[in-house]
Design a protein around this motif. Structure first.
Motif, PDB file in Angstrom:
ATOM      1  N   UNK A  32      17.766  64.578  50.824  1.00 22.03           N
ATOM      2  CA  UNK A  32      17.727  63.211  50.784  1.00 22.03           C
ATOM      3  C   UNK A  32      16.751  62.795  49.427  1.00 22.03           C
ATOM      4  N   UNK A  33      15.623  63.334  49.453  1.00 20.44           N
ATOM      5  CA  UNK A  33      14.710  63.117  48.442  1.00 20.44           C
ATOM      6  C   UNK A  33      15.097  63.423  46.944  1.00 20.44           C
ATOM      7  N   UNK A  34      15.850  64.774  47.044  1.00 22.21           N
ATOM      8  CA  UNK A  34      16.260  64.827  45.758  1.00 22.21           C
ATOM      9  C   UNK A  34      17.436  63.885  45.164  1.00 22.21           C
TER      10      UNK A  34
ATOM     11  N   UNK B  39      26.555  60.692  48.401  1.00 20.55           N
ATOM     12  CA  UNK B  39      25.981  60.611  49.786  1.00 20.55           C
ATOM     13  C   UNK B  39      26.670  61.265  50.880  1.00 20.55           C
ATOM     14  N   UNK B  40      28.064  61.430  50.460  1.00 21.56           N
ATOM     15  CA  UNK B  40      28.862  62.113  51.445  1.00 21.56           C
ATOM     16  C   UNK B  40      28.699  63.702  51.669  1.00 21.56           C
ATOM     17  N   UNK B  41      27.771  64.051  50.855  1.00 21.61           N
ATOM     18  CA  UNK B  41      27.228  65.530  50.800  1.00 21.61           C
ATOM     19  C   UNK B  41      26.190  65.825  51.677  1.00 21.61           C
ATOM     20  N   UNK B  42      25.460  64.580  52.364  1.00 16.79           N
ATOM     21  CA  UNK B  42      24.487  64.929  53.450  1.00 16.79           C
ATOM     22  C   UNK B  42      25.168  64.793  54.801  1.00 16.79           C
TER      23      UNK B  42
ATOM     24  N   UNK C  39      14.038  60.841  61.504  1.00 16.69           N
ATOM     25  CA  UNK C  39      14.053  59.541  61.677  1.00 16.69           C
ATOM     26  C   UNK C  39      13.510  58.673  60.485  1.00 16.69           C
ATOM     27  N   UNK C  40      12.252  59.259  60.056  1.00 14.04           N
ATOM     28  CA  UNK C  40      11.506  58.740  58.955  1.00 14.04           C
ATOM     29  C   UNK C  40      12.371  58.703  57.607  1.00 14.04           C
ATOM     30  N   UNK C  41      13.159  59.889  57.356  1.00 10.69           N
ATOM     31  CA  UNK C  41      14.093  59.832  56.235  1.00 10.69           C
ATOM     32  C   UNK C  41      15.212  58.789  56.283  1.00 10.69           C
ATOM     33  N   UNK C  42      15.782  58.594  57.719  1.00  4.31           N
ATOM     34  CA  UNK C  42      16.896  57.508  57.722  1.00  4.31           C
ATOM     35  C   UNK C  42      16.349  56.347  57.392  1.00  4.31           C
ATOM     36  N   UNK C  43      15.014  55.857  57.934  1.00  2.00           N
ATOM     37  CA  UNK C  43      14.573  54.613  57.873  1.00  2.00           C
ATOM     38  C   UNK C  43      14.338  54.387  56.394  1.00  2.00           C
ATOM     39  N   UNK C  44      13.771  55.118  55.565  1.00  2.00           N
ATOM     40  CA  UNK C  44      13.687  55.130  54.117  1.00  2.00           C
ATOM     41  C   UNK C  44      14.961  55.078  53.526  1.00  2.00           C
ATOM     42  N   UNK C  45      15.855  55.830  53.665  1.00  2.00           N
ATOM     43  CA  UNK C  45      17.430  55.659  53.194  1.00  2.00           C
ATOM     44  C   UNK C  45      17.831  54.028  53.600  1.00  2.00           C
TER      45      UNK C  45
ATOM     46  N   UNK D  38      17.328  50.631  48.001  1.00  3.27           N
ATOM     47  CA  UNK D  38      18.492  49.588  47.397  1.00  3.27           C
ATOM     48  C   UNK D  38      19.176  50.805  46.353  1.00  3.27           C
ATOM     49  N   UNK D  39      18.722  51.947  46.284  1.00  4.11           N
ATOM     50  CA  UNK D  39      19.585  52.913  45.290  1.00  4.11           C
ATOM     51  C   UNK D  39      20.966  53.330  46.083  1.00  4.11           C
ATOM     52  N   UNK D  40      20.965  53.163  47.543  1.00  3.73           N
ATOM     53  CA  UNK D  40      21.811  53.948  48.130  1.00  3.73           C
ATOM     54  C   UNK D  40      22.915  52.931  48.483  1.00  3.73           C
ATOM     55  N   UNK D  41      24.283  53.155  48.783  1.00  3.10           N
ATOM     56  CA  UNK D  41      25.141  52.314  48.897  1.00  3.10           C
ATOM     57  C   UNK D  41      25.000  51.735  50.450  1.00  3.10           C
TER      58      UNK D  41
END
Length: 532
Positions: free
Chosen positions: A376-378, A398-401, A408-414, A418-421
């Motif tokens: 995710x961070x990459x 994004x479908x590769x994830x 939970x922390x990564x999901x909240x950040x995602x 705004x860069x992610x659809x």
């Protein structure tokens, strides 16, 4: 008595010998064939040899043999010349004598053995078929095995051996001289061998069960010692010879670091496709031993991207083709951790295509990763460096994830990024909702241990909060503007975190309660409350 000289023999343009044709022909089947077919006058004939093995020195030896009625002293200093010349001239008697003489090789000194091998360097036409050479190599390998177990270099006190090393132009650097261990003293002793001779030597060593790890170390030493004074064409031939020989050995015996070293050296050489495939296949077998620095190989000349991603992908695919054993999954997960670091390094490359970025993520099976947080961070970095990507390209990335393997922390950040659809945001939140549902379901199976009304109230409150997340997810799943989406996410963050904390607290309290039950199973006391 006048000596008859009715035959002239020009040997490689070095010297012309005037001989008695009948004497020479009585021992040489080749000359007999030449004059048997000739219709020219039998006197004053001339034969020209352009490729006579050993040159004029070797031819002079066989003339002495012929004029001495088929007899000559055979020593370690002339046996290879006599044998190769005898094969060339089809002199069966001399061939038999040299091959019989080699039976005394066990009495030769180390320097005499090396001298004989040195003479064979100029006789490539019979290099692989000569019985003399085979016996020499067998004896050499046996002595290497014996001396390794007993003492250092047997030629250390032999001035002849030192002379051989100097005369064969062995240019080892000082660092190389001190790099090999006591058991590998012979590396320098044999570093002057030609590529063809090394190939025959290694084949002999493998057939006689010499340790493959030792052979690998010798080949890498040989490559380094030869490179110091070689031209580009010579370097290409040396490195291809080493790769071909390494590929015939046990893959586990080849050093991963050394393989990547050869890989780096080959970047600017026009190596054959077959040889490059062998090298990449060997690297693939050792990928679990690689480091990040090993993988950061510059892209080929003419490419606009920074690192050679295609090379890493090919090596990974080669690893996946290896036979699966009990250690495969451990190696796979180790490689996955390494590739996560590699993806993070190449993500900022503005020239890296989305298809290659996705290929790096998906080349390994999903079972290789326990967490996708690093991916995710990459991705976040890649999307920031590539702002011009279309919505479709972003969705493919994004479908590769695997959202189920995001924390939970990564999901909240995602969800707030705004860069992610927006669709990927919904997927991330729904995956967390399913996780929480499963936790609640597991806890519900333990409800027989819940006796306190206060705990039941807490459980109902948590259920209501879980339903609120479902409601938000459904709203997000409908077509909305991105601005409205971000406003909802800020309010949802604390609800998701609170629900997870409540579940953890409940599990801890239930564990304490169960221990208390077990310790007082014969007592009539009531269960302690879940909430303290």
């Amino acid at each position: 008595m006048e000596v008859l000289c009715d035959l002239q023999v020009d040997v490689n343009g070095q010297e012309i010998f005037r001989l008695d044709k009948n004497i020479i022909c009585s021992f040489s089947g080749r000359l007999n064939k030449i004059f048997g077919k000739s219709t020219a006058p039998t006197r004053n004939c001339k034969v020209i040899f352009n490729d006579f093995p050993g040159g004029a020195e070797s031819f002079e030896l066989i003339t002495k043999f012929c004029y001495n009625n088929g007899s000559i002293e055979i020593t370690p200093n002339n046996i290879s010349l006599l044998n190769s010349a005898a094969h060339f001239m089809e002199m069966k008697n001399l061939i038999q004598q040299t091959e019989k003489s080699i039976d005394d090789i066990k009495y030769w000194t180390w320097s005499e053995l090396l001298f004989t091998l040195k003479q064979f360097e100029d006789v490539t036409s019979v290099l692989t078929s000569s019985r003399i050479l085979k016996k020499c190599l067998d004896s050499l390998v046996d002595r290497l095995a014996f001396s390794t177990e007993t003492s250092p270099c047997p030629s250390s006190s032999s001035p002849d051996s030192s002379a051989i090393r100097l005369s064969t132009d062995s240019r080892s650097t000082e660092s190389l001289k001190h790099s090999f261990s006591r058991t590998n003293w012979w590396f320098e002793e044999l570093s002057w061998l030609s590529r063809d001779m090394v190939e025959v030597l290694v084949n002999t060593m493998t057939s006689r069960k010499v340790d493959h790890g030792t052979i690998c170390k010798f080949l890498f030493y040989y490559q380094k010692s030869k490179f110091s004074s070689a031209t580009s064409d010579e370097k290409l031939k040396i490195i291809e010879t080493v790769i071909n020989l390494l590929s015939s050995l046990d893959p586990s015996s080849v050093s991963c670091k050394s393989l990547f070293g050869i890989l780096g050296l080959s970047l600017n050489l026009n190596m054959s496709k077959c040889c490059r495939h062998k090298l990449e296949n060997m690297v693939g077998h050792q990928m679990d031993q690689a480091t990040l620095d090993n993988l950061l190989i510059p892209s080929p000349v003419g490419s606009n991207y920074l690192y050679d991603v295609n090379l890493v992908l090919r090596c990974l695919k080669n690893f996946l083709r290896v036979e699966k054993d009990e250690k495969f999954l451990v190696k796979l997960r180790k490689i996955a951790s390494l590739i996560n670091l590699y993806i993070a390094e190449v993500a900022p490359d503005p020239c890296l295509k989305p298809s290659k970025f996705i290929a790096l993520i998906t080349v390994l099976p999903d079972s290789a990763r326990d967490s996708y947080d690093g991916i995710y961070y990459a991705m976040e970095m890649y999307l920031e460096v590539h702002p011009g990507l279309s919505r479709e390209e972003k969705m493919k990335i994004c479908c590769a994830v695997n959202y189920d393997k995001l924390s939970l922390e990564a999901c909240v950040q995602l969800a707030q990024n705004p860069k992610f659809p927006s669709k990927s945001t919904v997927q991330a939140l729904l995956s967390q909702k399913l996780k929480l549902q499963n936790l609640i379901k597991d806890n519900r199976n333990q409800k027989t241990f819940i006796d306190s009304p206060g705990n039941l109230t807490e459980f109902v409150d948590r259920k209501k909060k879980e339903e609120q997340i479902v409601l938000y997810a459904r709203k997000l799943d409908s077509p909305t503007e991105n601005e409205n989406l971000r406003a909802h996410l800020q309010g949802m963050q604390w609800r998701v975190m609170e629900l997870e904390n409540l579940c953890k607290k409940m599990q801890t309290q239930m564990t304490k309660m169960m221990k208390s039950r077990l310790s007082s199973h014969s007592s009539t006391r009531s269960l302690p409350r879940l909430c303290s």
